[in-house]
Design a protein around this motif. Structure first.
Motif, PDB file in Angstrom:
ATOM      1  N   GLY A 174     -80.453 -43.096 104.779  1.00 31.66           N
ATOM      2  CA  GLY A 174     -81.199 -42.986 105.949  1.00 31.66           C
ATOM      3  C   GLY A 174     -81.795 -44.205 106.407  1.00 31.66           C
ATOM      4  O   GLY A 174     -81.121 -45.014 106.902  1.00 31.66           O
ATOM      5  N   LEU A 175     -83.186 -44.654 106.236  1.00 35.36           N
ATOM      6  CA  LEU A 175     -83.682 -45.908 106.637  1.00 35.36           C
ATOM      7  C   LEU A 175     -83.259 -46.873 105.791  1.00 35.36           C
ATOM      8  O   LEU A 175     -83.366 -48.121 106.155  1.00 35.36           O
ATOM      9  N   GLN A 176     -82.656 -46.665 104.547  1.00 32.37           N
ATOM     10  CA  GLN A 176     -82.274 -47.379 103.821  1.00 32.37           C
ATOM     11  C   GLN A 176     -80.805 -46.800 103.066  1.00 32.37           C
ATOM     12  O   GLN A 176     -80.530 -45.864 103.121  1.00 32.37           O
ATOM     13  N   VAL A 177     -79.967 -47.804 102.983  1.00 31.04           N
ATOM     14  CA  VAL A 177     -78.539 -47.396 102.643  1.00 31.04           C
ATOM     15  C   VAL A 177     -78.626 -46.425 101.228  1.00 31.04           C
ATOM     16  O   VAL A 177     -78.135 -45.365 101.265  1.00 31.04           O
ATOM     17  N   HIS A 178     -79.416 -47.009 100.087  1.00 32.65           N
ATOM     18  CA  HIS A 178     -79.738 -46.149  99.135  1.00 32.65           C
ATOM     19  C   HIS A 178     -81.052 -45.653  99.292  1.00 32.65           C
ATOM     20  O   HIS A 178     -82.141 -46.431  98.909  1.00 32.65           O
ATOM     21  N   ASP A 179     -81.210 -44.624  99.805  1.00 32.85           N
ATOM     22  CA  ASP A 179     -82.797 -44.115 100.262  1.00 32.85           C
ATOM     23  C   ASP A 179     -83.537 -43.761  98.925  1.00 32.85           C
ATOM     24  O   ASP A 179     -83.096 -43.563  97.747  1.00 32.85           O
ATOM     25  N   VAL A 180     -84.831 -43.811  99.039  1.00 35.02           N
ATOM     26  CA  VAL A 180     -85.701 -43.892  98.091  1.00 35.02           C
ATOM     27  C   VAL A 180     -85.639 -42.562  97.382  1.00 35.02           C
ATOM     28  O   VAL A 180     -85.354 -41.715  97.926  1.00 35.02           O
ATOM     29  N   ALA A 181     -86.695 -42.386  96.396  1.00 34.52           N
ATOM     30  CA  ALA A 181     -86.781 -41.169  95.601  1.00 34.52           C
ATOM     31  C   ALA A 181     -85.578 -40.276  95.181  1.00 34.52           C
ATOM     32  O   ALA A 181     -85.557 -39.003  95.202  1.00 34.52           O
ATOM     33  N   GLY A 182     -84.615 -41.055  94.872  1.00 35.01           N
ATOM     34  CA  GLY A 182     -83.346 -40.079  94.478  1.00 35.01           C
ATOM     35  C   GLY A 182     -83.579 -39.444  93.102  1.00 35.01           C
ATOM     36  O   GLY A 182     -82.913 -38.793  92.944  1.00 35.01           O
ATOM     37  N   PHE A 183     -84.636 -39.862  92.362  1.00 43.06           N
ATOM     38  CA  PHE A 183     -84.794 -39.483  90.887  1.00 43.06           C
ATOM     39  C   PHE A 183     -86.268 -38.549  90.849  1.00 43.06           C
ATOM     40  O   PHE A 183     -86.500 -38.222  89.873  1.00 43.06           O
ATOM     41  N   ALA A 233     -95.245 -35.701  93.695  1.00 41.15           N
ATOM     42  CA  ALA A 233     -96.496 -36.046  92.850  1.00 41.15           C
ATOM     43  C   ALA A 233     -96.039 -37.080  91.856  1.00 41.15           C
ATOM     44  O   ALA A 233     -97.021 -37.802  91.287  1.00 41.15           O
ATOM     45  N   GLY A 234     -94.951 -36.983  91.755  1.00 40.28           N
ATOM     46  CA  GLY A 234     -94.113 -38.274  90.807  1.00 40.28           C
ATOM     47  C   GLY A 234     -93.245 -37.478  89.941  1.00 40.28           C
ATOM     48  O   GLY A 234     -92.627 -36.135  89.889  1.00 40.28           O
ATOM     49  N   GLY A 235     -92.793 -38.061  88.838  1.00 39.15           N
ATOM     50  CA  GLY A 235     -91.929 -37.628  87.687  1.00 39.15           C
ATOM     51  C   GLY A 235     -90.597 -38.079  87.916  1.00 39.15           C
ATOM     52  O   GLY A 235     -90.272 -38.359  88.965  1.00 39.15           O
ATOM     53  N   THR A 236     -89.787 -38.134  86.992  1.00 40.66           N
ATOM     54  CA  THR A 236     -88.473 -38.536  87.235  1.00 40.66           C
ATOM     55  C   THR A 236     -87.395 -37.591  86.779  1.00 40.66           C
ATOM     56  O   THR A 236     -87.658 -36.852  85.672  1.00 40.66           O
ATOM     57  N   LEU A 237     -86.369 -37.247  87.458  1.00 43.80           N
ATOM     58  CA  LEU A 237     -85.172 -36.528  86.803  1.00 43.80           C
ATOM     59  C   LEU A 237     -84.042 -37.348  86.251  1.00 43.80           C
ATOM     60  O   LEU A 237     -83.647 -38.195  86.855  1.00 43.80           O
ATOM     61  N   ASP A 238     -83.872 -36.978  84.934  1.00 48.44           N
ATOM     62  CA  ASP A 238     -82.951 -37.736  84.238  1.00 48.44           C
ATOM     63  C   ASP A 238     -81.387 -37.777  84.750  1.00 48.44           C
ATOM     64  O   ASP A 238     -81.110 -36.987  85.293  1.00 48.44           O
ATOM     65  N   LYS A 239     -80.666 -38.988  84.602  1.00 48.65           N
ATOM     66  CA  LYS A 239     -79.292 -39.020  84.921  1.00 48.65           C
ATOM     67  C   LYS A 239     -78.517 -38.181  83.668  1.00 48.65           C
ATOM     68  O   LYS A 239     -79.064 -38.117  82.445  1.00 48.65           O
ATOM     69  N   TYR A 244     -75.049 -44.896  86.290  1.00 49.91           N
ATOM     70  CA  TYR A 244     -75.010 -45.462  87.662  1.00 49.91           C
ATOM     71  C   TYR A 244     -74.980 -44.306  88.729  1.00 49.91           C
ATOM     72  O   TYR A 244     -75.133 -44.867  89.812  1.00 49.91           O
ATOM     73  N   LEU A 245     -75.436 -43.163  88.378  1.00 48.20           N
ATOM     74  CA  LEU A 245     -75.637 -42.260  89.359  1.00 48.20           C
ATOM     75  C   LEU A 245     -76.870 -42.544  90.054  1.00 48.20           C
ATOM     76  O   LEU A 245     -77.904 -42.860  89.487  1.00 48.20           O
ATOM     77  N   ARG A 246     -77.108 -42.681  91.393  1.00 47.66           N
ATOM     78  CA  ARG A 246     -78.259 -43.034  92.082  1.00 47.66           C
ATOM     79  C   ARG A 246     -79.221 -41.838  92.605  1.00 47.66           C
ATOM     80  O   ARG A 246     -80.196 -42.000  93.297  1.00 47.66           O
ATOM     81  N   MET A 247     -78.651 -40.615  92.382  1.00 38.77           N
ATOM     82  CA  MET A 247     -79.295 -39.624  92.671  1.00 38.77           C
ATOM     83  C   MET A 247     -79.302 -38.214  91.750  1.00 38.77           C
ATOM     84  O   MET A 247     -78.210 -37.965  91.261  1.00 38.77           O
ATOM     85  N   THR A 248     -80.486 -37.817  91.442  1.00 41.69           N
ATOM     86  CA  THR A 248     -80.362 -36.208  90.294  1.00 41.69           C
ATOM     87  C   THR A 248     -81.211 -35.362  91.029  1.00 41.69           C
ATOM     88  O   THR A 248     -81.517 -34.418  90.216  1.00 41.69           O
ATOM     89  N   ARG A 249     -81.405 -35.210  92.030  1.00 42.07           N
ATOM     90  CA  ARG A 249     -82.070 -34.241  92.864  1.00 42.07           C
ATOM     91  C   ARG A 249     -81.320 -32.845  93.244  1.00 42.07           C
ATOM     92  O   ARG A 249     -80.222 -33.082  93.185  1.00 42.07           O
ATOM     93  N   VAL A 250     -82.207 -31.906  93.331  1.00 40.49           N
ATOM     94  CA  VAL A 250     -81.462 -30.713  93.894  1.00 40.49           C
ATOM     95  C   VAL A 250     -81.335 -30.816  95.403  1.00 40.49           C
ATOM     96  O   VAL A 250     -82.401 -30.851  95.923  1.00 40.49           O
ATOM     97  N   LEU A 251     -80.389 -30.359  95.832  1.00 38.00           N
ATOM     98  CA  LEU A 251     -79.901 -30.503  97.335  1.00 38.00           C
ATOM     99  C   LEU A 251     -80.868 -29.477  98.098  1.00 38.00           C
ATOM    100  O   LEU A 251     -81.010 -28.222  97.467  1.00 38.00           O
ATOM    101  N   ALA A 252     -81.488 -29.582  99.453  1.00 38.73           N
ATOM    102  CA  ALA A 252     -82.204 -28.770 100.159  1.00 38.73           C
ATOM    103  C   ALA A 252     -81.884 -29.232 101.687  1.00 38.73           C
ATOM    104  O   ALA A 252     -81.303 -30.277 101.841  1.00 38.73           O
ATOM    105  N   PRO A 253     -82.098 -28.191 102.305  1.00 40.09           N
ATOM    106  CA  PRO A 253     -81.948 -28.425 103.725  1.00 40.09           C
ATOM    107  C   PRO A 253     -82.739 -29.861 104.583  1.00 40.09           C
ATOM    108  O   PRO A 253     -83.604 -29.746 104.062  1.00 40.09           O
ATOM    109  N   GLY A 254     -81.892 -30.645 105.237  1.00 38.37           N
ATOM    110  CA  GLY A 254     -82.322 -31.852 105.627  1.00 38.37           C
ATOM    111  C   GLY A 254     -81.892 -32.817 105.051  1.00 38.37           C
ATOM    112  O   GLY A 254     -82.049 -34.116 105.443  1.00 38.37           O
ATOM    113  N   MET A 255     -81.468 -32.720 103.618  1.00 38.97           N
ATOM    114  CA  MET A 255     -80.876 -33.899 103.077  1.00 38.97           C
ATOM    115  C   MET A 255     -79.524 -34.567 103.505  1.00 38.97           C
ATOM    116  O   MET A 255     -78.964 -33.588 104.050  1.00 38.97           O
ATOM    117  N   VAL A 256     -79.456 -35.862 103.600  1.00 40.81           N
ATOM    118  CA  VAL A 256     -78.214 -36.465 103.865  1.00 40.81           C
ATOM    119  C   VAL A 256     -77.863 -37.447 102.890  1.00 40.81           C
ATOM    120  O   VAL A 256     -78.734 -38.424 102.332  1.00 40.81           O
TER     121      VAL A 256
END
Length: 441
Positions: free
Chosen positions: A338-347, A352-358, A364-376
């Motif tokens: 989005g605003l950054q090529v590797h956008d923030v908060a991928g983990f 409120a915080g916290g990290t989802l582990d790889k 080298y995985l850059r994102m660990t979140r569960v996908l939801a509408p609006g994510m690109v």
């Protein structure tokens, strides 16, 4: 999309920005949000500056990407204020007056020196969240980057507004034109540097305007994941091209990768197989899908391709379990964009915080979140022939899992990577890259 539609989307986007800011400030106990646009960085022991990069938190609010020394001020319940630095200068081009439909949404104050901003910023005693880098400090207005505010804003930046998706689409139109020009240059026998110039010409942006440095690798150079040397003379023969290149529009990035063989040979057949598998991975970008699972599934899919082409001698499941696929596919399946090529908060676990582990074994995985509408997100599987990683397999006693004659046959081509940008929706995913490619073609 018409300019009227974009303006309507922008108005809605700005309302979203204010709503998110209201909640973030309340979370942190602040009354005001202040965001500096950023300042120039100078090279050590020199008076030359690096290319300016705007604070992404600033350009989230408004489409100004070249306004160093400016500030955005937001107080809940009030109209956002832009403090716009337009210096008296005869050494450089002075930024033009703010223009466009977006300006009606802001109180705009033009200043002529950086210090004048202090007259229009909240008093130092006010409870103010200031989001920026340390060198943006002005007097006693010093970025404090409160964790509660940033955690909330960063987490929700993953969910793109319709305006943001439109900006990514417009960036992608530029990028697709560049990729088509790059392929033509490759097939005409151009060097890596020549392909780079053809790309920039078609995109209409130079290196400093692109969201990241172009990766343009001919032959073996395609096996260097971030290859940026750009030889001035083409190799003989020129067997293959791997190009990972993007473009920008109003501060938003696109990120596209394609691979080509010079002839319709076995390497092109492998490219076609990766392309087909990549399309299936893109179809996994659906509401509720764990992005980590797409990455793990990609290893199985690529393991099957390696087996089908005789590169590996074991089945895909064994290749994944023993780490063989990681030698051929050593990076992550993609990232937010989005605003950054590797956008923030991928983990980010929550806003409120916290990290989802790889996943274990996938650093080298850059994102660990569960996908939801609006994510690109991007989806970018690859297969590479990298001596260092292949030699590590030998050291681990896994040489028997590889047909080394096949490896030697493919090594002169370097590697394969295919990358698209995909929007998660309430229904089927939207592949922005493929849709745009079809439209332009």
């Amino acid at each position: 999309m018409s300019s009227d539609n974009i303006h309507a989307h922008y108005a809605d986007h700005l309302r979203t920005a204010m709503q998110r800011a209201d909640t973030a400030l309340a979370r942190g106990g602040f009354d005001h949000l202040v965001i500096p646009s950023g300042t120039l960085h100078y090279q050590a022991f020199d008076d030359r500056d690096y290319p300016y990069a705007v604070n992404p938190n600033f350009k989230f609010w408004l489409p100004l990407t070249n306004a160093p020394g400016s500030w955005l001020v937001y107080t809940p319940g009030q109209k956002p204020r832009l403090i716009f630095l337009q210096p008296h200068d005869y050494w450089h081009v002075v930024p033009s007056d703010p223009s466009g439909a977006w300006v009606e949404h802001f109180d705009i104050v033009v200043i002529r020196t950086a210090d004048e901003a202090l007259q229009h910023l909240p008093d130092a005693s006010a409870r103010t969240a200031i989001l920026g880098e340390p060198q943006s400090a002005l007097g006693n207005v010093i970025p404090n980057n409160p964790q509660a505010v940033l955690a909330y804003l960063d987490f929700h930046r993953a969910f793109k507004t319709p305006y943001e998706v439109a900006m990514i689409r417009l960036a992608t139109r530029r990028g697709v034109r560049g990729h088509r020009a790059a392929e033509r240059a490759f097939r005409a026998g151009a060097s890596e540097f020549g392909i780079h110039l053809a790309y920039c010409q078609a995109v209409g942006q130079d290196s400093a305007e692109l969201p990241y440095g172009n990766i343009i690798g001919l032959n073996e150079h395609g096996a260097v994941l971030h290859y940026m040397d750009r030889d001035r003379v083409p190799p003989r023969p020129s067997r293959s091209l791997l190009i990972d290149a993007g473009a920008s529009h109003n501060g938003y990035a696109c990120d596209i990768t394609r691979t080509y063989s010079a002839t319709n040979d076995d390497f092109q057949s492998m490219i076609n197989a990766v392309d087909m598998a990549q399309r299936a991975m893109c179809d996994q970008v659906r509401n509720g899908t764990d992005y980590r699972q797409i990455h793990l599934d990609a290893h199985l899919a690529l393991g099957r391709i390696l087996k089908d082409f005789g590169v590996t001698t074991v089945d895909a499941e064994t290749a994944v379990e023993t780490g063989v696929t990681s030698a051929f596919f050593p990076h992550g399946i993609g990232h937010g964009i989005g605003l950054q090529v590797h956008d923030v908060a991928g983990f980010a676990e929550t806003d409120a915080g916290g990290t989802l582990d790889k996943p274990d074994g996938h650093p080298y995985l850059r994102m660990t979140r569960v996908l939801a509408p609006g994510m690109v997100v991007t989806i970018e599987p690859g297969i590479y022939f990298i001596d260092m990683l292949l030699n590590e397999l030998k050291d681990k006693g896994l040489a028997g899992s590889i047909d080394w004659a096949k490896v030697e046959a493919f090594k002169p081509y370097g590697g394969i990577r295919i990358e698209d940008e995909v929007v998660c929706t309430d229904d089927a995913p939207i592949n922005i890259t493929r849709e745009t490619w079809s439209e332009i073609a």
